[in-house]
Design a protein around this motif. Structure first.
Motif, mmCIF file in Angstrom:
data_model
loop_
_atom_site.group_PDB
_atom_site.id
_atom_site.type_symbol
_atom_site.label_atom_id
_atom_site.label_comp_id
_atom_site.label_asym_id
_atom_site.label_seq_id
_atom_site.Cartn_x
_atom_site.Cartn_y
_atom_site.Cartn_z
ATOM 1 N N SER A 122 1.760 -0.394 -3.149
ATOM 2 C CA SER A 122 1.651 -1.987 -2.868
ATOM 3 C C SER A 122 1.570 -2.345 -1.757
ATOM 4 O O SER A 122 1.044 -3.656 -0.786
ATOM 5 C CB SER A 122 2.582 -2.653 -4.051
ATOM 6 O OG SER A 122 4.283 -2.760 -2.825
ATOM 7 N N THR A 123 2.108 -1.954 -0.289
ATOM 8 C CA THR A 123 2.900 -1.863 1.187
ATOM 9 C C THR A 123 3.494 -2.444 0.853
ATOM 10 O O THR A 123 3.672 -3.555 1.521
ATOM 11 C CB THR A 123 1.387 -1.860 1.392
ATOM 12 O OG1 THR A 123 0.503 -1.215 1.500
ATOM 13 C CG2 THR A 123 2.031 -1.817 3.608
ATOM 14 N N PHE A 124 4.195 -3.160 0.340
ATOM 15 C CA PHE A 124 5.548 -4.612 0.329
ATOM 16 C C PHE A 124 5.144 -4.716 -0.574
ATOM 17 O O PHE A 124 6.179 -6.558 -0.123
ATOM 18 C CB PHE A 124 6.065 -3.536 1.303
ATOM 19 C CG PHE A 124 7.493 -2.975 0.942
ATOM 20 C CD1 PHE A 124 8.639 -2.300 0.170
ATOM 21 C CD2 PHE A 124 6.759 -1.608 2.362
ATOM 22 C CE1 PHE A 124 9.583 -1.593 0.961
ATOM 23 C CE2 PHE A 124 7.977 -0.481 1.956
ATOM 24 C CZ PHE A 124 9.266 -0.488 1.549
ATOM 25 N N ASN A 125 3.992 -5.934 -1.618
ATOM 26 C CA ASN A 125 3.677 -6.579 -1.453
ATOM 27 C C ASN A 125 4.164 -7.021 -2.944
ATOM 28 O O ASN A 125 3.383 -6.241 -3.948
ATOM 29 C CB ASN A 125 2.192 -6.501 -1.418
ATOM 30 C CG ASN A 125 1.363 -8.488 -1.690
ATOM 31 O OD1 ASN A 125 2.314 -9.445 -2.178
ATOM 32 N ND2 ASN A 125 0.362 -8.554 -1.336
ATOM 33 N N PRO A 126 5.120 -7.812 -3.431
ATOM 34 C CA PRO A 126 5.002 -8.010 -4.668
ATOM 35 C C PRO A 126 4.158 -8.694 -5.534
ATOM 36 O O PRO A 126 4.353 -8.522 -7.029
ATOM 37 C CB PRO A 126 6.462 -8.893 -4.277
ATOM 38 C CG PRO A 126 6.490 -8.691 -3.200
ATOM 39 C CD PRO A 126 6.012 -8.597 -2.506
ATOM 40 N N LEU A 127 2.811 -9.165 -5.103
ATOM 41 C CA LEU A 127 1.944 -9.997 -5.849
ATOM 42 C C LEU A 127 0.955 -9.386 -5.901
ATOM 43 O O LEU A 127 -0.166 -9.771 -6.609
ATOM 44 C CB LEU A 127 1.120 -11.023 -5.232
ATOM 45 C CG LEU A 127 2.458 -12.033 -5.435
ATOM 46 C CD1 LEU A 127 2.371 -13.537 -4.860
ATOM 47 C CD2 LEU A 127 3.965 -12.537 -6.504
ATOM 48 N N THR A 128 0.737 -7.861 -5.304
ATOM 49 C CA THR A 128 -0.304 -7.121 -5.530
ATOM 50 C C THR A 128 -0.785 -6.741 -7.069
ATOM 51 O O THR A 128 0.102 -5.724 -7.886
ATOM 52 C CB THR A 128 0.039 -5.541 -4.643
ATOM 53 O OG1 THR A 128 0.100 -5.630 -3.576
ATOM 54 C CG2 THR A 128 -0.847 -4.379 -5.428
ATOM 55 N N VAL A 129 -1.932 -6.463 -7.790
ATOM 56 C CA VAL A 129 -2.597 -5.979 -8.959
ATOM 57 C C VAL A 129 -3.489 -4.665 -8.548
ATOM 58 O O VAL A 129 -4.708 -5.139 -7.813
ATOM 59 C CB VAL A 129 -2.989 -7.406 -9.785
ATOM 60 C CG1 VAL A 129 -3.264 -7.398 -11.034
ATOM 61 C CG2 VAL A 129 -1.779 -8.834 -10.041
#
Length: 242
Positions: A122-129
């Motif tokens: 996710s490259t540290f993106n908590p909202l990645t879907v």
């Protein structure tokens, strides 16, 4: 005499600490250091053991070996995580870093490895879907997450649970623990299984095909993280030994 000896000892300790501070003053902004949140301490024994499992014979002389005993590794992980997070998430850097370290400790994982999984997913993106419905930092499918949450006793309130970065890490680390037990000591297999599932890994192995692509990406991020950590200045780089 005991009081005099105690005072001398305290004076020596104080002088040593002052020397450490001033020797590193040019590298460290102490006003910022003092404002850092409390971060969990890395379990060094677990980190080293898992790093050896992941790297095998390549551990000797690696950046993972070079940082053995660094007491500030938890702060270095925090600064790395904070650097990757988008502005709206930077105030959660302490919680996220502590979750990476504490969940790694719980399952005897190298926290830098968990960071490498997050970077890859996710490259540290908590909202990645993801394209197959994977959610959050460690990109877990809701059905897999629910199964793991129930198996490991992690509270589950539907797929929205995975948008909480701390809970996402708890479930992701537990899933990695499950996969590691499916392929004990075979890092390339359980890392690949995180991406394609254990059944698909076994199917490929039955065809004499070793899954490599995903494992290669994770291990590249893992080694890059360690190279950066080994090159980074720290408050104190070694643990005193008798």
């Amino acid at each position: 005499m005991k009081t005099k000896h105690l005072k001398s000892t305290l004076a020596l300790v104080t002088a040593t600490l002052v020397m450490v501070l001033f020797n590193n003053f040019e590298y460290v902004n102490w006003s910022k250091i003092l404002k850092l949140p409390v971060i969990e301490t890395v379990n060094e024994a677990s980190r080293v053991a898992h790093a050896k499992e992941l790297l095998g014979g390549r551990y000797k002389g690696s950046a993972a070996q070079k940082i053995e005993g660094r007491v500030a590794l938890n702060l270095m992980i925090y600064k790395k995580v904070q650097g990757y997070l988008e502005p709206q998430w930077k105030n959660r850097a302490g919680d996220i870093s502590s979750a990476i370290i504490s969940e790694s400790d719980k399952f005897n994982l190298d926290p830098v490895f968990v960071m490498a999984i997050i970077k890859t997913e996710s490259t540290f993106n908590p909202l990645t879907v993801g394209s197959f419905g994977e959610i959050g930092l460690m990109q877990i499918k809701p059905d897999t997450a629910q199964w793991i949450a129930n198996k490991y006793g992690i509270p589950w309130k539907g797929k929205k649970t995975l948008t909480n970065p701390v809970t996402n890490i708890r479930i992701g680390a537990a899933y990695m623990d499950y996969l590691r037990k499916q392929f004990p000591g075979k890092a390339n297999k359980y890392v690949s299984a995180y991406n394609m599932g254990p059944k698909n890994v076994r199917r490929l192995l039955a065809q004499n095909v070793m899954p490599e692509e995903y494992n290669g990406r994770v291990m590249k991020n893992y080694k890059d993280f360690y190279t950066n950590l080994a090159d980074a200045p720290t408050i104190q780089t070694t643990v005193a030994t008798n």
